[in-house]
Design a protein around this motif. Structure first.
Motif, PDB file in Angstrom:
ATOM      1  N   PRO A  90       0.122   3.117  12.316  1.00 39.93           N
ATOM      2  CA  PRO A  90       0.157   3.207  10.857  1.00 39.93           C
ATOM      3  C   PRO A  90      -0.934   2.350  10.207  1.00 39.93           C
ATOM      4  O   PRO A  90      -1.345   1.341  10.777  1.00 39.93           O
ATOM      5  CB  PRO A  90       1.545   2.672  10.504  1.00 39.93           C
ATOM      6  CG  PRO A  90       2.360   2.941  11.697  1.00 39.93           C
ATOM      7  CD  PRO A  90       1.459   2.828  12.865  1.00 39.93           C
ATOM      8  N   LEU A  91      -1.395   2.774   9.057  1.00 41.76           N
ATOM      9  CA  LEU A  91      -2.498   2.196   8.290  1.00 41.76           C
ATOM     10  C   LEU A  91      -3.847   2.701   8.765  1.00 41.76           C
ATOM     11  O   LEU A  91      -4.873   2.395   8.179  1.00 41.76           O
ATOM     12  CB  LEU A  91      -2.528   0.660   8.330  1.00 41.76           C
ATOM     13  CG  LEU A  91      -1.349  -0.039   7.666  1.00 41.76           C
ATOM     14  CD1 LEU A  91      -1.625  -1.522   7.568  1.00 41.76           C
ATOM     15  CD2 LEU A  91      -1.114   0.530   6.294  1.00 41.76           C
ATOM     16  N   PHE A 125       8.298  -0.684  11.186  1.00 43.25           N
ATOM     17  CA  PHE A 125       7.630  -0.221  12.396  1.00 43.25           C
ATOM     18  C   PHE A 125       6.253  -0.867  12.554  1.00 43.25           C
ATOM     19  O   PHE A 125       5.878  -1.316  13.633  1.00 43.25           O
ATOM     20  CB  PHE A 125       7.505   1.305  12.370  1.00 43.25           C
ATOM     21  CG  PHE A 125       6.865   1.880  13.595  1.00 43.25           C
ATOM     22  CD1 PHE A 125       7.580   1.966  14.769  1.00 43.25           C
ATOM     23  CD2 PHE A 125       5.557   2.308  13.582  1.00 43.25           C
ATOM     24  CE1 PHE A 125       7.005   2.473  15.908  1.00 43.25           C
ATOM     25  CE2 PHE A 125       4.971   2.816  14.718  1.00 43.25           C
ATOM     26  CZ  PHE A 125       5.693   2.906  15.886  1.00 43.25           C
ATOM     27  N   VAL A 126       5.509  -0.923  11.455  1.00 48.55           N
ATOM     28  CA  VAL A 126       4.160  -1.506  11.515  1.00 48.55           C
ATOM     29  C   VAL A 126       4.223  -2.942  12.032  1.00 48.55           C
ATOM     30  O   VAL A 126       3.524  -3.327  12.980  1.00 48.55           O
ATOM     31  CB  VAL A 126       3.493  -1.483  10.121  1.00 48.55           C
ATOM     32  CG1 VAL A 126       2.196  -2.263  10.143  1.00 48.55           C
ATOM     33  CG2 VAL A 126       3.257  -0.061   9.672  1.00 48.55           C
ATOM     34  N   THR A 150      -4.876   7.651   0.897  1.00 48.52           N
ATOM     35  CA  THR A 150      -5.043   9.004   1.427  1.00 48.52           C
ATOM     36  C   THR A 150      -5.143  10.047   0.322  1.00 48.52           C
ATOM     37  O   THR A 150      -5.073  11.225   0.599  1.00 48.52           O
ATOM     38  CB  THR A 150      -3.847   9.366   2.321  1.00 48.52           C
ATOM     39  OG1 THR A 150      -2.661   9.154   1.566  1.00 48.52           O
ATOM     40  CG2 THR A 150      -3.814   8.507   3.556  1.00 48.52           C
ATOM     41  N   LEU A 174       4.188   0.945   2.014  1.00 44.90           N
ATOM     42  CA  LEU A 174       4.246  -0.241   2.845  1.00 44.90           C
ATOM     43  C   LEU A 174       4.676  -1.348   1.894  1.00 44.90           C
ATOM     44  O   LEU A 174       3.888  -1.787   1.070  1.00 44.90           O
ATOM     45  CB  LEU A 174       2.862  -0.516   3.417  1.00 44.90           C
ATOM     46  CG  LEU A 174       2.816  -1.238   4.746  1.00 44.90           C
ATOM     47  CD1 LEU A 174       3.461  -0.384   5.804  1.00 44.90           C
ATOM     48  CD2 LEU A 174       1.410  -1.547   5.124  1.00 44.90           C
ATOM     49  N   ALA A 200       0.862  -1.182   0.000  1.00 42.23           N
ATOM     50  CA  ALA A 200       0.000   0.000   0.000  1.00 42.23           C
ATOM     51  C   ALA A 200       0.894   1.225   0.000  1.00 42.23           C
ATOM     52  O   ALA A 200       2.081   1.141   0.292  1.00 42.23           O
ATOM     53  CB  ALA A 200      -0.893   0.019   1.237  1.00 42.23           C
ATOM     54  N   GLU A 201       0.309   2.367  -0.321  1.00 39.05           N
ATOM     55  CA  GLU A 201       1.076   3.605  -0.270  1.00 39.05           C
ATOM     56  C   GLU A 201       0.255   4.636   0.486  1.00 39.05           C
ATOM     57  O   GLU A 201      -0.440   5.456  -0.113  1.00 39.05           O
ATOM     58  CB  GLU A 201       1.404   4.097  -1.680  1.00 39.05           C
ATOM     59  CG  GLU A 201       2.374   5.256  -1.657  1.00 39.05           C
ATOM     60  CD  GLU A 201       3.044   5.485  -3.007  1.00 39.05           C
ATOM     61  OE1 GLU A 201       2.926   4.606  -3.873  1.00 39.05           O
ATOM     62  OE2 GLU A 201       3.668   6.540  -3.176  1.00 39.05           O
ATOM     63  N   PRO A 202       0.309   4.581   1.829  1.00 41.65           N
ATOM     64  CA  PRO A 202      -0.561   5.443   2.622  1.00 41.65           C
ATOM     65  C   PRO A 202      -0.299   6.924   2.379  1.00 41.65           C
ATOM     66  O   PRO A 202      -1.223   7.711   2.335  1.00 41.65           O
ATOM     67  CB  PRO A 202      -0.235   5.080   4.060  1.00 41.65           C
ATOM     68  CG  PRO A 202       0.598   3.870   4.021  1.00 41.65           C
ATOM     69  CD  PRO A 202       1.161   3.731   2.659  1.00 41.65           C
ATOM     70  N   LEU A 203       0.945   7.309   2.245  1.00 44.21           N
ATOM     71  CA  LEU A 203       1.241   8.711   1.978  1.00 44.21           C
ATOM     72  C   LEU A 203       2.145   8.759   0.758  1.00 44.21           C
ATOM     73  O   LEU A 203       2.908   7.837   0.525  1.00 44.21           O
ATOM     74  CB  LEU A 203       1.963   9.339   3.173  1.00 44.21           C
ATOM     75  CG  LEU A 203       1.140   9.422   4.455  1.00 44.21           C
ATOM     76  CD1 LEU A 203       1.994   9.871   5.605  1.00 44.21           C
ATOM     77  CD2 LEU A 203      -0.010  10.370   4.262  1.00 44.21           C
ATOM     78  N   GLY A 241      -6.916   5.569   5.848  1.00 43.27           N
ATOM     79  CA  GLY A 241      -5.557   5.495   6.363  1.00 43.27           C
ATOM     80  C   GLY A 241      -4.609   4.889   5.341  1.00 43.27           C
ATOM     81  O   GLY A 241      -3.401   5.103   5.403  1.00 43.27           O
ATOM     82  N   ILE A 242      -5.155   4.130   4.403  1.00 38.19           N
ATOM     83  CA  ILE A 242      -4.311   3.477   3.404  1.00 38.19           C
ATOM     84  C   ILE A 242      -4.341   4.255   2.094  1.00 38.19           C
ATOM     85  O   ILE A 242      -3.309   4.517   1.491  1.00 38.19           O
ATOM     86  CB  ILE A 242      -4.773   2.021   3.185  1.00 38.19           C
ATOM     87  CG1 ILE A 242      -4.505   1.219   4.450  1.00 38.19           C
ATOM     88  CG2 ILE A 242      -4.046   1.404   2.004  1.00 38.19           C
ATOM     89  CD1 ILE A 242      -5.124  -0.144   4.450  1.00 38.19           C
ATOM     90  N   LEU A 260       9.084   2.395   7.746  1.00 40.73           N
ATOM     91  CA  LEU A 260       7.665   2.436   8.096  1.00 40.73           C
ATOM     92  C   LEU A 260       7.094   1.025   8.180  1.00 40.73           C
ATOM     93  O   LEU A 260       6.411   0.662   9.140  1.00 40.73           O
ATOM     94  CB  LEU A 260       6.893   3.260   7.058  1.00 40.73           C
ATOM     95  CG  LEU A 260       5.404   3.358   7.333  1.00 40.73           C
ATOM     96  CD1 LEU A 260       5.140   4.285   8.508  1.00 40.73           C
ATOM     97  CD2 LEU A 260       4.630   3.842   6.125  1.00 40.73           C
TER      98      LEU A 260
END
Lengths: 487, 490
Positions: free
Chosen positions: B390-391, A137-138, B471, A72, A64-67, B468-469, A134
């Motif tokens: 996160p997420l 960390f998750v 955005t 991720l 995924a690419e949250p930002l 959250g995923i 990131l």
């Protein structure tokens, strides 16, 4: 199988296994069969990743690419594959062992136990293959949260208090130090990707780099560098299979693994050696090695002794990583494997003694070697590996570490290694002596022999691995040479 | 198509009187739900139009601004409208079963009417570009909130509603005095017009007084520390659906109003350059974040605990806007939207608990992890989002907030944010531990909440993870809104 699929399966298999465990929760035999199948399937997936990598297929998998710019993602690399192989391979053995242990002890909430185990392994896989900080960390937090129910498994006051210490320290350090360190890294360098050669070089002042390094090393609480080590003895209230796989292998190795990743791929070895205060952390880790050994010397409870031994051994790895020479980095990686084999054997034996004889203290072990010869022989092998005597796995890694320290003329490290070898011998050898060379001072309350066969089989297997690794360590060393560009 | 801007306010407003006329509970509920869903469609359509046409302007009754009332829509209020409509569309279907349990039958039409008035009021505040019109809608939403809060079964609901009535009226009056002074100085009420004329009178004592009244009035309504005393009781004793609605959107709308006045009407240069507002707001926000989180630790009631957490979260939003940078404002707008989703999900989950257990006392949560697995899983997921794992959406907004603070070298703020996050870990974990790891006290079997409650709860929980995923929508809109508010964007 394509590289990406294999990577995805490394996360999916334990997740689906968890679902199967819950669905089959009321049928113990099927449930345990599901756990075992999952463990074997996971190991096969990791092997498949290894095969793809050996064929030159270093596939990256974006989840995924949250930002924008923050993904991720999973990316196999030698160190991660090694960690994943150790964790998933030993999961199979541990599953066999836990079936024996949990049934013999008639433990409650077994479905929850196996479920959390599967989730924890998923977290470990995520940590192993994380492509950036990131993602790391998750999954690091997944590992923390999923092991909490395992530590508090007994549900009594002592277990709850131990579990609270465990969670408090691990979450506190990760959110309070690791996360800000990650955000700061991002702010300084604009990326969190693990990049060969590091990303911080040229972006920081020496003072900032020192501070950042300290935040990383202490923020990764799972590496148990003093003063953030207290959670590990607290976690010993957990059932022994948990202590064996998670608190000797998966969780703690995730910690030191993260430290090595940060040193190699975020700072970069070359840049690290220019940071003046880097040596301070060498001393902190060295102090942890010695201090934890001294504390272990004074423990009577077997599991607590092993826990302090683990703290000491973990700092070996951190220390070796901070020596910053190629051979020492290899030593650090090899010690992840060597310590895993040896320490899981020791915990398995502690659990076997507890199940068969209901004994938890070192002082109760007089003459137990005659009742449980296999178990105590395995204990001896594990202990020798901790001390670092040939022909055990521990010798191999210590060899590389000392060779690495010579390359950099870090005599402090050598003193620390020598001193701690002596200390390790001082607390492990008396146990062996008690078990085999002293007579039983009083007959046990119940006549007992060995623990149930799955447990004995598991610990004999890991003890054999400890011995075999002494001879067959070539592939592991070759794999790790890639990360430090050695031929 | 150009009437969409007014329809989004009018539809709920007109539904309110019709709800009163309809018999029983089912018909008013159906009508209100339909109205909420319609506004959601409208909000999405409007957001699409902002994207293609830029700022939308609508002259009410064809009276050209600045004489007539202008409805003005850009990315900032487009985002808030989307949040309002989303939360209402989820809470209203939920409220049917919940209200039947918690509210007397003969009061049901009134309940839905008040809910619609509250919704219309909040919608109106965000839709309008006229300062006095904001006050009118503020009163509509406030009056209906007083009525809704008083509907709680607990007798303490009455005193808490009365206390909020007094505090809310003070806030609204202050706001009105502020707007009146602005009008006296400039002779206009249109926000865009005000923004043009105010620089001429900037620095006068009247102007300073006006700003003081406005900011204090708005901060009272958005429960910024130390003006938050009305909030915990109000949230605790209100019916579940009302708490979810009010907690998720009421304070957020007031944060929007604060942003609108400080940035659009007064202008960032004036509010943060000439007046020491940044310092004042920042200090209060930080104190609020830390103290409210600390107070939340020991609350005996889960709803009350979340209420204190809301006060702390308002601190994050005010902190973001007080940084007066594009990043900070983005963080503030994002957290406004994201926190709406978080608190909505959490309060809906607690509503499920109340539905079965009849209480939200922390002690009564024992063993619910086993008895109500879906409800408690929703609560844990919402809690993770609140912490900022996160997420989840909580991570996204905190990430931007910390980046904004770092960008200006405010290390102390980063530490404060982290301490507050750690405190939130502690208070959420306390509930988790009680629900999952303590045996239920009695043998009676509490069943899982009905699907009619669970489905809306889980929709909001999943929204927490979705946004959250992925955005792109939220961050994109918030960034553009922030750029426009600071006058640096297109």
């Amino acid at each position: 199988m394509s590289g990406q699929l294999a990577l995805a399966l490394c996360l999916l298999v334990p997740a689906l296994g968890g679902v199967a465990i819950v669905v089959l929760g009321r049928k113990p035999n099927l449930r345990e069969a599901a756990t075992l199948t999952t463990a074997i399937a996971l190991f096969a997936c990791v092997l498949s990743v290894l095969r793809d990598v050996a064929a030159g297929d270093w596939q990256r998998l974006v989840l995924a690419e949250p930002l924008p710019g923050l993904q991720l993602a999973l990316q196999p690399e030698p160190l991660g594959i090694l960690f994943a192989l150790v964790a998933s391979g030993l999961w199979i053995v541990t599953t066999v062992y836990s079936i024996g242990y949990m049934r013999a002890k008639r433990e409650q909430h077994q479905t929850r136990f196996y479920l959390c185990f599967a989730i924890a392994l998923m977290g470990a896989m995520g940590v192993a293959f994380a492509a950036n900080l990131l993602t790391l960390f998750v999954f690091y937090e997944v590992l923390t949260l999923s092991t909490y129910p395992l530590v508090s498994h007994a549900g009594d006051r002592r277990a709850m208090e131990g579990a609270r210490t465990y969670l408090g320290i691990l979450l506190g350090t990760s959110i309070g130090l690791l996360l800000p360190a990650i955000i700061w890294t991002y702010q300084l360098s604009g990326t969190l990707e693990f990049t060969p050669g590091g990303v911080l070089s040229g972006n920081t002042t020496p003072l900032e780099a020192t501070l950042l390094l300290a935040m990383f090393v202490l923020g990764i609480g799972k590496a148990a560098v003093m003063p953030v080590h207290r959670w590990l003895p607290a976690a010993m209230v957990a059932p022994t299979p948990v202590s064996a796989l998670l608190h000797a292998v998966a969780v703690v190795k995730a910690g030191v693994f993260s430290v090595i990743k940060v040193v190699i791929y975020i700072f970069g070895i070359d840049y690290m050696s220019t940071i003046p205060a880097e040596r301070i952390l060498v001393y902190v880790a060295g102090f942890t090695v010695i201090a934890a050994s001294i504390v272990a010397l004074r423990q009577d409870n077997i599991k607590r002794m092993l826990a302090y031994s683990t703290i000491s051994q973990l700092s070996y790895i951190v220390l070796a990583a901070l020596v910053l020479t190629p051979l020492a980095e290899i030593g650090a990686a090899v010690h992840i494997v060597a310590h895993a084999f040896g320490k899981i054997t020791l915990f398995f034996t502690a659990g076997a003694i507890y199940v068969a004889a209901a004994k938890t203290q070192v002082s109760q072990l007089n003459g137990i070697g005659f009742r449980m010869p296999w178990t105590m022989a395995a204990f001896a092998v594990g202990a020798l590996s901790m001390i670092g005597v040939p022909p055990t796995a521990g010798f191999v890694s210590k060899w590389y570490m000392i060779a690495g320290a010579f390359q950099n003329d870090l005599y402090v490290v050598m003193v620390v290694l020598t001193l701690s070898t002596g200390l390790n011998a001082a607390y492990f050898l008396p146990v062996i002596h008690r078990a085999f060379f002293r007579a039983e001072d009083q007959p046990p309350r119940v006549e007992h022999g060995e623990a149930p066969w799955p447990m004995v089989a598991a610990l004999v297997l890991t003890a054999s691995l400890t011995l075999l690794f002494f001879v067959f360590n070539g592939p592991v060393v070759d794999l790790e040479k890639v990360i430090v560009d050695l031929p | 198509m150009e009437h969409l801007q007014i329809l989004i306010v009018l539809i709920p407003l007109l539904c309110a009187p019709i709800c009163v006329l309809l018999p029983g509970g089912r018909l008013p509920w159906a009508l209100a739900t339909l109205a909420a869903w319609t506004t959601l469609v409208l909000a999405l359509l409007l957001l699409g139009r902002i994207e293609s046409e830029g700022v939308l302007s609508y002259a009410l009754g064809n009276w050209a601004p600045p004489i007539g009332i202008e409805y003005r829509l850009d990315y900032a209020n487009g985002l808030v409208q989307l949040l309002l409509a989303t939360v209402a569309s989820v809470v209203l279907p939920y409220s049917y079963r919940s209200a039947r349990r918690e509210i007397d039958n003969d009061r049901q039409p009134g309940f839905y009417a008040a809910l619609m008035l509250l919704f219309a009021g909040l919608m109106g505040i965000t839709a309008t570009g006229d300062a006095f019109n904001v006050f009118v809608f503020l009163e509509i939403s406030s009056l209906s909130t007083y009525a809704l809060l008083a509907l709680g079964r607990d007798r303490r609901a009455l005193t808490s509603a009365f206390r909020y009535l007094i505090m809310g009226t003070v806030g609204a009056t202050f706001f009105l005095i502020g707007v009146g002074l602005l009008y006296a100085m400039t002779g206009t009420l249109n926000m865009a017009d005000l923004a043009e004329r105010l620089p001429a009178v900037a620095g006068t004592r009247t102007m300073d007084t006006a700003v003081a009244f406005l900011v204090v009035g708005i901060c009272l309504k958005l429960a910024l520390f130390p003006l938050h005393l009305w909030l915990p009781n109000a949230y605790t004793y209100a019916p579940s659906a009302v708490t979810a609605m009010v907690a998720a959107i009421s304070t957020k709308v007031m944060v929007y109003v604060l942003i609108r006045f400080l940035y659009t009407v007064l202008g960032a240069d004036y509010s943060f350059g000439q007046l020491p507002l940044a310092q004042v707001l920042m200090v209060l926000a930080v104190i609020g974040m830390l103290t409210a989180s600390a107070v939340a630790l020991n609350q005996p009631n889960a709803k009350r605990l979340l209420a204190y957490s809301s006060i702390a979260q308002v601190g994050y939003m005010v902190l973001g806007l007080s940084l007066a940078s594009t990043l900070g404002l983005t963080a503030s707008l994002l957290h406004m939207f994201n926190h709406g989703l978080i608190k909505g999900a959490l309060f809906l989950a607690l509503g499920c608990v109340f539905f079965r257990v009849g209480s939200t006392d922390v002690e009564r949560l024992r063993g619910l992890g086993r008895a109500m697995p879906w409800t408690m899983a929703a609560f844990v997921a919402g809690g993770l989002s609140l912490i900022g794992v996160p997420l989840t959406v909580g991570f996204v907004s905190k990430w931007y907030l910390v980046l904004a603070a770092l960008d200006q070298g405010w290390w102390a703020l980063v530490i404060a944010i982290l301490i507050s996050s750690l405190l939130s870990v502690a208070y959420i974990w306390r509930l988790v531990e009680i629900a999952y790891f303590q045996p239920s006290p009695s043998r009676d079997i509490t069943r899982e909440a009905p699907l009619a409650l669970l489905i809306p709860t889980w929709i909001l929980v999943l929204a927490n993870f979705w946004f959250g995923i992925d955005t792109r929508l939220t961050v994109g809109v918030a960034e553009q809104a922030a750029a426009a508010l600071l006058g640096v964007g297109p």
